[in-house]
Scaffold this motif. Structure first.
Motif, PDB file in Angstrom:
ATOM      1  N   ARG A  13       5.606  41.203   4.610  1.00  0.00           N
ATOM      2  CA  ARG A  13       6.497  41.154   5.779  1.00  0.00           C
ATOM      3  C   ARG A  13       6.134  42.249   6.774  1.00  0.00           C
ATOM      4  NH1 ARG A  13      10.551  39.600   2.162  1.00  0.00           N
ATOM      5  NH2 ARG A  13      11.406  41.684   1.905  1.00  0.00           N
ATOM      6  N   ALA A  14       5.815  43.433   6.258  1.00  0.00           N
ATOM      7  CA  ALA A  14       5.437  44.560   7.120  1.00  0.00           C
ATOM      8  C   ALA A  14       4.149  44.243   7.883  1.00  0.00           C
ATOM      9  CB  ALA A  14       5.268  45.831   6.291  1.00  0.00           C
ATOM     10  N   PHE A  15       3.196  43.602   7.209  1.00  0.00           N
ATOM     11  CA  PHE A  15       1.943  43.204   7.856  1.00  0.00           C
ATOM     12  C   PHE A  15       2.234  42.289   9.042  1.00  0.00           C
ATOM     13  CE2 PHE A  15      -1.192  39.872   8.461  1.00  0.00           C
ATOM     14  CZ  PHE A  15      -2.339  40.611   8.723  1.00  0.00           C
ATOM     15  N   VAL A  16       3.034  41.249   8.817  1.00  0.00           N
ATOM     16  CA  VAL A  16       3.365  40.286   9.878  1.00  0.00           C
ATOM     17  C   VAL A  16       4.134  40.984  11.005  1.00  0.00           C
ATOM     18  CG1 VAL A  16       4.657  38.176  10.433  1.00  0.00           C
ATOM     19  CG2 VAL A  16       3.294  38.285   8.325  1.00  0.00           C
ATOM     20  N   ALA A  17       5.068  41.852  10.651  1.00  0.00           N
ATOM     21  CA  ALA A  17       5.854  42.576  11.664  1.00  0.00           C
ATOM     22  C   ALA A  17       4.953  43.474  12.518  1.00  0.00           C
ATOM     23  CB  ALA A  17       6.948  43.401  10.994  1.00  0.00           C
ATOM     24  N   ARG A  18       3.999  44.167  11.868  1.00  0.00           N
ATOM     25  CA  ARG A  18       3.061  45.009  12.622  1.00  0.00           C
ATOM     26  C   ARG A  18       2.244  44.156  13.583  1.00  0.00           C
ATOM     27  NH1 ARG A  18       2.231  47.482   7.805  1.00  0.00           N
ATOM     28  NH2 ARG A  18       0.288  46.393   7.414  1.00  0.00           N
ATOM     29  N   GLY A  19       1.758  43.029  13.070  1.00  0.00           N
ATOM     30  CA  GLY A  19       0.968  42.129  13.916  1.00  0.00           C
ATOM     31  C   GLY A  19       1.765  41.649  15.114  1.00  0.00           C
ATOM     32  N   ARG A  20       3.005  41.241  14.887  1.00  0.00           N
ATOM     33  CA  ARG A  20       3.856  40.765  15.986  1.00  0.00           C
ATOM     34  C   ARG A  20       4.159  41.891  16.979  1.00  0.00           C
ATOM     35  NH1 ARG A  20       4.159  35.816  14.881  1.00  0.00           N
ATOM     36  NH2 ARG A  20       4.876  34.899  12.932  1.00  0.00           N
ATOM     37  N   ASP A  21       4.278  43.130  16.483  1.00  0.00           N
ATOM     38  CA  ASP A  21       4.517  44.258  17.377  1.00  0.00           C
ATOM     39  C   ASP A  21       3.310  44.476  18.303  1.00  0.00           C
ATOM     40  OD1 ASP A  21       6.143  46.519  18.300  1.00  0.00           O
ATOM     41  OD2 ASP A  21       4.573  47.750  17.391  1.00  0.00           O
ATOM     42  N   TYR A  22       2.098  44.351  17.745  1.00  0.00           N
ATOM     43  CA  TYR A  22       0.902  44.487  18.592  1.00  0.00           C
ATOM     44  C   TYR A  22       0.837  43.366  19.627  1.00  0.00           C
ATOM     45  CZ  TYR A  22      -0.882  48.284  15.706  1.00  0.00           C
ATOM     46  OH  TYR A  22      -1.036  49.490  15.066  1.00  0.00           O
ATOM     47  N   VAL A  23       1.212  42.148  19.242  1.00  0.00           N
ATOM     48  CA  VAL A  23       1.232  41.034  20.192  1.00  0.00           C
ATOM     49  C   VAL A  23       2.240  41.330  21.309  1.00  0.00           C
ATOM     50  CG1 VAL A  23       1.783  38.583  20.495  1.00  0.00           C
ATOM     51  CG2 VAL A  23       0.407  39.311  18.532  1.00  0.00           C
ATOM     52  N   ARG A  24       3.389  41.911  20.946  1.00  0.00           N
ATOM     53  CA  ARG A  24       4.404  42.265  21.946  1.00  0.00           C
ATOM     54  C   ARG A  24       3.864  43.333  22.903  1.00  0.00           C
ATOM     55  NH1 ARG A  24       6.987  46.298  22.718  1.00  0.00           N
ATOM     56  NH2 ARG A  24       6.669  47.244  20.676  1.00  0.00           N
ATOM     57  N   GLN A  25       3.145  44.320  22.350  1.00  0.00           N
ATOM     58  CA  GLN A  25       2.548  45.359  23.200  1.00  0.00           C
ATOM     59  C   GLN A  25       1.522  44.756  24.155  1.00  0.00           C
ATOM     60  OE1 GLN A  25       1.317  49.071  21.155  1.00  0.00           O
ATOM     61  NE2 GLN A  25       2.484  48.307  19.401  1.00  0.00           N
ATOM     62  N   MET A  26       0.737  43.791  23.655  1.00  0.00           N
ATOM     63  CA  MET A  26      -0.234  43.100  24.510  1.00  0.00           C
ATOM     64  C   MET A  26       0.485  42.374  25.640  1.00  0.00           C
ATOM     65  SD  MET A  26      -3.169  41.352  22.178  1.00  0.00           S
ATOM     66  CE  MET A  26      -2.871  41.640  20.460  1.00  0.00           C
ATOM     67  N   ARG A  68      -7.828  44.596   8.040  1.00  0.00           N
ATOM     68  CA  ARG A  68      -8.371  45.265   9.226  1.00  0.00           C
ATOM     69  C   ARG A  68      -7.715  44.778  10.523  1.00  0.00           C
ATOM     70  NH1 ARG A  68     -14.154  45.283   7.033  1.00  0.00           N
ATOM     71  NH2 ARG A  68     -14.302  47.365   6.165  1.00  0.00           N
ATOM     72  N   LEU A  69      -7.081  43.620  10.476  1.00  0.00           N
ATOM     73  CA  LEU A  69      -6.449  43.074  11.676  1.00  0.00           C
ATOM     74  C   LEU A  69      -5.413  44.042  12.231  1.00  0.00           C
ATOM     75  CD1 LEU A  69      -6.160  40.570  13.576  1.00  0.00           C
ATOM     76  CD2 LEU A  69      -4.279  39.859  12.107  1.00  0.00           C
ATOM     77  N   THR A  70      -4.467  44.456  11.387  1.00  0.00           N
ATOM     78  CA  THR A  70      -3.408  45.353  11.868  1.00  0.00           C
ATOM     79  C   THR A  70      -3.794  46.827  11.737  1.00  0.00           C
ATOM     80  OG1 THR A  70      -2.300  45.261   9.729  1.00  0.00           O
ATOM     81  CG2 THR A  70      -1.528  43.731  11.425  1.00  0.00           C
ATOM     82  N   ALA A  71      -4.779  47.123  10.904  1.00  0.00           N
ATOM     83  CA  ALA A  71      -5.174  48.517  10.721  1.00  0.00           C
ATOM     84  C   ALA A  71      -6.140  48.985  11.819  1.00  0.00           C
ATOM     85  CB  ALA A  71      -5.826  48.709   9.353  1.00  0.00           C
ATOM     86  N   TYR A  72      -6.941  48.060  12.362  1.00  0.00           N
ATOM     87  CA  TYR A  72      -7.944  48.487  13.335  1.00  0.00           C
ATOM     88  C   TYR A  72      -8.075  47.573  14.549  1.00  0.00           C
ATOM     89  CZ  TYR A  72     -12.243  50.128  15.432  1.00  0.00           C
ATOM     90  OH  TYR A  72     -13.156  50.594  16.341  1.00  0.00           O
ATOM     91  N   TYR A  73      -8.285  46.281  14.321  1.00  0.00           N
ATOM     92  CA  TYR A  73      -8.587  45.375  15.439  1.00  0.00           C
ATOM     93  C   TYR A  73      -7.470  45.317  16.479  1.00  0.00           C
ATOM     94  CZ  TYR A  73     -12.190  43.701  12.182  1.00  0.00           C
ATOM     95  OH  TYR A  73     -13.233  43.619  11.302  1.00  0.00           O
ATOM     96  N   LEU A  74      -6.235  45.099  16.052  1.00  0.00           N
ATOM     97  CA  LEU A  74      -5.140  44.989  17.014  1.00  0.00           C
ATOM     98  C   LEU A  74      -4.806  46.322  17.691  1.00  0.00           C
ATOM     99  CD1 LEU A  74      -2.810  42.354  15.320  1.00  0.00           C
ATOM    100  CD2 LEU A  74      -4.407  42.036  17.222  1.00  0.00           C
TER     101      LEU A  74
END
Length: 155
Positions: A13-26, A68-74
Motif C-alpha cells: 500500500r505504501a508503494f502505491v501511495a508513494r507512486g500516486r504522490d509522485y504522480v500528483r507532484q507531476m 526502483r520506480l518509487t525509489a529512483y525513477y519517479l
C-alpha cells in the motif's frame, strides 16, 4: 469482493501511495509548465505510471520488480520537472538554460518509453502462464485426437 487495498500488505500500500504522490507532484508541475509539448509528455508519463500503479494494485506480486520506480525513477522525474519549471521561468533564456531545458525534454521522451517497457514487464509472468496453458491445451487436444498433433504420422 475484498477492497483492492485490503489485499495489499502495508508495504505494498505504501508503494502505491508513494507512486500516486509522485504522480500528483507531476500534475502540479505540469500545471506550472507553459511548454505545450513538454506538458503532453508529462501527461503521457503520468498515464503510464498510473497504469503501472493500477497493475500493482491488481497484481501485488509485480511490486517486487518495481522497487526502483518509487525509489529512483519517479523522484528523479519530479526533480527534473521542477528544474524545467524553474528554468522556463527565467526571463533570459541563455545557452545553458536552453541546453538544460532541451536535455530534460529529451529525457522525458526516454522516460516515457522506459515506463511503457516497465508496464509491459508487469505482464511477463501472465504471458508465460498463458503460453504454458496454451501448450498444454494443444497437447491434450492432440492426445485426444481432437486436433492434428505435431506427432501425428500420416500413413
Amino acid at each position: 469482493e475484498q477492497d483492492i487495498s485490503e489485499r495489499l500488505t502495508p508495504e505494498q500500500r505504501a508503494f502505491v501511495a508513494r507512486g500516486r504522490d509522485y504522480v500528483r507532484q507531476m500534475d502540479e508541475l505540469n500545471a506550472a509548465i507553459d511548454d505545450a509539448a513538454v506538458s503532453e509528455r508529462i501527461t503521457a508519463i503520468q498515464d503510464v505510471v498510473g497504469r503501472i500503479l493500477a497493475r500493482a494494485e491488481e497484481e501485488p506480486a509485480v511490486i517486487a520488480g518495481l522497487d526502483r520506480l518509487t525509489a529512483y525513477y519517479l523522484p528523479t522525474t519530479v526533480k527534473l520537472l521542477d528544474a524545467y519549471d524553474r528554468l522556463e521561468e527565467e526571463p533570459i533564456q541563455g545557452e545553458n538554460i536552453s541546453s538544460s531545458r532541451s536535455e530534460i525534454e529529451h529525457t522525458l521522451e526516454v522516460l516515457h518509453s522506459a515506463f511503457e517497457k516497465l508496464f509491459d514487464d508487469t505482464y511477463q509472468d501472465l504471458s508465460l502462464d498463458v503460453s504454458a496453458d496454451i501448450s498444454v491445451l494443444h497437447a491434450m487436444l492432440a492426445q485426444e485426437g481432437l486436433t492434428e498433433g505435431p506427432f501425428d504420422v500420416r500413413p
